[in-house]
Design an enzyme around this catalytic site. Structure first.
Site, PDB file in Angstrom:
ATOM      1  N   LEU A  11       1.037  -1.165  -0.038  1.00 31.35           N
ATOM      2  CA  LEU A  11      -0.190   0.188  -0.008  1.00 31.35           C
ATOM      3  C   LEU A  11       0.799   1.228   0.141  1.00 31.35           C
ATOM      4  CD1 LEU A  11      -2.849  -1.398   2.358  1.00 31.35           C
ATOM      5  CD2 LEU A  11      -2.879  -1.663  -0.042  1.00 31.35           C
TER       6      LEU A  11
ATOM      7  N   HIS B  42      -3.157   4.385  -2.131  1.00 30.23           N
ATOM      8  CA  HIS B  42      -4.408   3.485  -1.950  1.00 30.23           C
ATOM      9  C   HIS B  42      -5.004   4.158  -0.631  1.00 30.23           C
ATOM     10  CE1 HIS B  42      -1.597   0.239  -3.384  1.00 30.23           C
ATOM     11  NE2 HIS B  42      -2.661  -0.093  -3.608  1.00 30.23           N
TER      12      HIS B  42
ATOM     13  N   GLN C  12      -5.022 -12.748 -12.933  1.00 29.03           N
ATOM     14  CA  GLN C  12      -4.558 -11.605 -13.442  1.00 29.03           C
ATOM     15  C   GLN C  12      -3.392 -11.545 -13.529  1.00 29.03           C
ATOM     16  OE1 GLN C  12      -6.771  -8.970 -10.732  1.00 29.03           O
ATOM     17  NE2 GLN C  12      -4.313  -6.973 -11.110  1.00 29.03           N
TER      18      GLN C  12
ATOM     19  N   SER D 154       2.379   3.787  -7.353  1.00 25.74           N
ATOM     20  CA  SER D 154       2.308   2.306  -7.983  1.00 25.74           C
ATOM     21  C   SER D 154       2.590   1.380  -6.972  1.00 25.74           C
ATOM     22  CB  SER D 154       2.525   2.678  -9.584  1.00 25.74           C
ATOM     23  OG  SER D 154       3.025   0.911  -9.465  1.00 25.74           O
ATOM     24  N   SER D 155       2.264   0.130  -7.023  1.00 27.63           N
ATOM     25  CA  SER D 155       3.031  -0.445  -5.750  1.00 27.63           C
ATOM     26  C   SER D 155       4.137  -1.110  -7.067  1.00 27.63           C
ATOM     27  CB  SER D 155       2.079  -1.625  -5.556  1.00 27.63           C
ATOM     28  OG  SER D 155       1.345  -1.235  -5.295  1.00 27.63           O
TER      29      SER D 155
HETATM   30  P1  AMP Z   1      -3.584  -2.076  -6.714  1.00 28.73           P
HETATM   31  O1  AMP Z   1      -3.078  -2.728  -5.571  1.00 28.73           O
HETATM   32  O2  AMP Z   1      -2.617  -2.059  -7.523  1.00 28.73           O
HETATM   33  O3  AMP Z   1      -4.806  -3.437  -7.497  1.00 28.73           O
HETATM   34  O4  AMP Z   1      -4.378  -0.823  -6.808  1.00 28.73           O
HETATM   35  C1  AMP Z   1      -5.987  -1.070  -6.085  1.00 28.73           C
HETATM   36  C2  AMP Z   1      -6.350   0.146  -6.014  1.00 28.73           C
HETATM   37  O5  AMP Z   1      -5.548   1.484  -5.960  1.00 28.73           O
HETATM   38  C3  AMP Z   1      -7.348   0.598  -7.987  1.00 28.73           C
HETATM   39  O6  AMP Z   1      -8.293   0.725  -8.227  1.00 28.73           O
HETATM   40  C4  AMP Z   1      -6.390   1.380  -7.763  1.00 28.73           C
HETATM   41  O7  AMP Z   1      -6.299   2.111  -9.865  1.00 28.73           O
HETATM   42  C5  AMP Z   1      -5.850   2.302  -6.931  1.00 28.73           C
HETATM   43  N1  AMP Z   1      -4.980   3.033  -6.865  1.00 28.73           N
HETATM   44  C6  AMP Z   1      -3.340   2.783  -7.062  1.00 28.73           C
HETATM   45  N2  AMP Z   1      -2.859   3.710  -8.274  1.00 28.73           N
HETATM   46  C7  AMP Z   1      -3.253   4.198  -7.467  1.00 28.73           C
HETATM   47  C8  AMP Z   1      -3.142   6.088  -7.197  1.00 28.73           C
HETATM   48  N3  AMP Z   1      -1.752   6.376  -7.783  1.00 28.73           N
HETATM   49  N4  AMP Z   1      -3.626   6.561  -6.749  1.00 28.73           N
HETATM   50  C9  AMP Z   1      -4.925   6.554  -6.961  1.00 28.73           C
HETATM   51  N5  AMP Z   1      -5.549   4.957  -6.772  1.00 28.73           N
HETATM   52  C10 AMP Z   1      -4.899   4.162  -7.514  1.00 28.73           C
END
Ligand code: AMP
Length: 280
Positions: free
Chosen positions: A32, A36, A60, A186-187
């Protein structure tokens, strides 16, 4: 924060709560970051209860190396969620998400979404997203689901999924949180070097350049100048396109009116980065 690992227990807990409380849900794959947490904050501002899930969904990942390299930071994630005031965390195993006694994989007819951009470059990816999100929506009884615009095409897929399975939840698309230099959080950024994190901001700068210079008429030169800048700086581009916001069809000549978004996927230091920017 209550932590559930067993689907049936969470489902029962939330079914009871949902009669008197509004429930917001933020599905994630963990590792996170503030992006997130911005979704958690938005959910908390409008719901009585906020649920987060962390599940790195093997279904996925079309590339097994990408799955194996995906960062897992569960202990730190739990602390961050507690600090953010998240009420409930769902932390299922693969077996809990996909019990072996369930029938064959469901078919989700996603239409063009499956054949363009992320659908094309990551075959099977969106079917895998649908498999996990469908299961999560069955378990996590909620009123509102919060997803990030960072994953533009995924937002379209999740809205389409909600239609297909006819589930009565609101899907709320939340803005992309960026680092000070413009890099979308981004992670996967954890896998970039310090220099890579600085360099990766060029993706945002290129999209901003397009936004600032957007004029009706032919967009090809504008697009190409951004593609060249990225390639010259060492990015390997999967796609960098200007598309219709609703259909994702490529726009080479713009009427000056229809809604456009710039969408990008590019590798830097072997890390695949995706981003987008609504242009008008
Ligand atoms: P993930 O863990 O990458 O699957 O992301 C989980 C949720 O967080 C998804 O709905 C992503 O689109 C959202 N998310 C990821 N990065 C961001 C960001 N930089 N800003 C806003 N939401 C994000």
């Amino acid at each position: 924060m209550k932590i559930f690992t067993v689907a049936a227990n969470l489902q029962q807990y939330l079914t009871e709560l949902a009669t008197t409380k509004t429930i917001g849900f933020v599905p994630t794959m963990g590792a996170l970051h503030s992006g997130h947490i911005s979704l958690i904050d938005i959910s908390k501002s409008t719901n009585n209860i906020t649920v987060c899930s962390i599940f790195v969904n093997p279904a996925q990942f079309n590339n097994s190396a990408d799955f194996e390299k995906y960062p897992i930071t569960t202990e730190a994630d739990i602390e961050v969620l507690k600090e953010a005031g998240c009420d409930v965390l769902f932390l299922p195993s693969v077996a809990e998400m996909y019990p072996s006694d369930t029938k064959d994989d469901k078919i989700y007819e996603l239409g063009f979404l499956e054949h363009v951009f992320e659908g094309k470059y990551r075959p099977g990816h969106f079917k895998g997203v649908c498999k996990a999100v469908h299961r999560l929506l069955d378990i996590v009884i909620c009123h509102n689901v919060y997803i990030g615009q960072k994953d533009y095409q995924q937002c379209m897929v999740i809205k389409k999924l909600a239609e297909i399975i006819d589930i009565k939840v609101n899907i709320i698309v939340c803005p992309t949180l960026r680092a000070a230099n413009g890099l979308a959080l981004s992670s996967r950024n954890q896998r970039l070097s310090t220099i890579g994190k600085e360099k990766a901001a060029l993706i945002y700068q290129c999209m901003e350049f397009i936004q600032q210079h957007l004029k009706s008429g032919n967009l090809t030169m504008l697009k190409q100048s951004a593609q060249i800048a990225l390639t010259n700086d060492g990015f390997k581009i999967d796609y960098f396109e200007i598309v219709h916001a609703n259909t994702l069809s490529v726009v080479d000549v713009w009427d000056g009116d229809s809604k456009l978004v710039c969408i990008v996927a590019a590798y830097l230091e072997d890390v695949r980065l995706i981003d987008n920017l609504p242009l008008n």
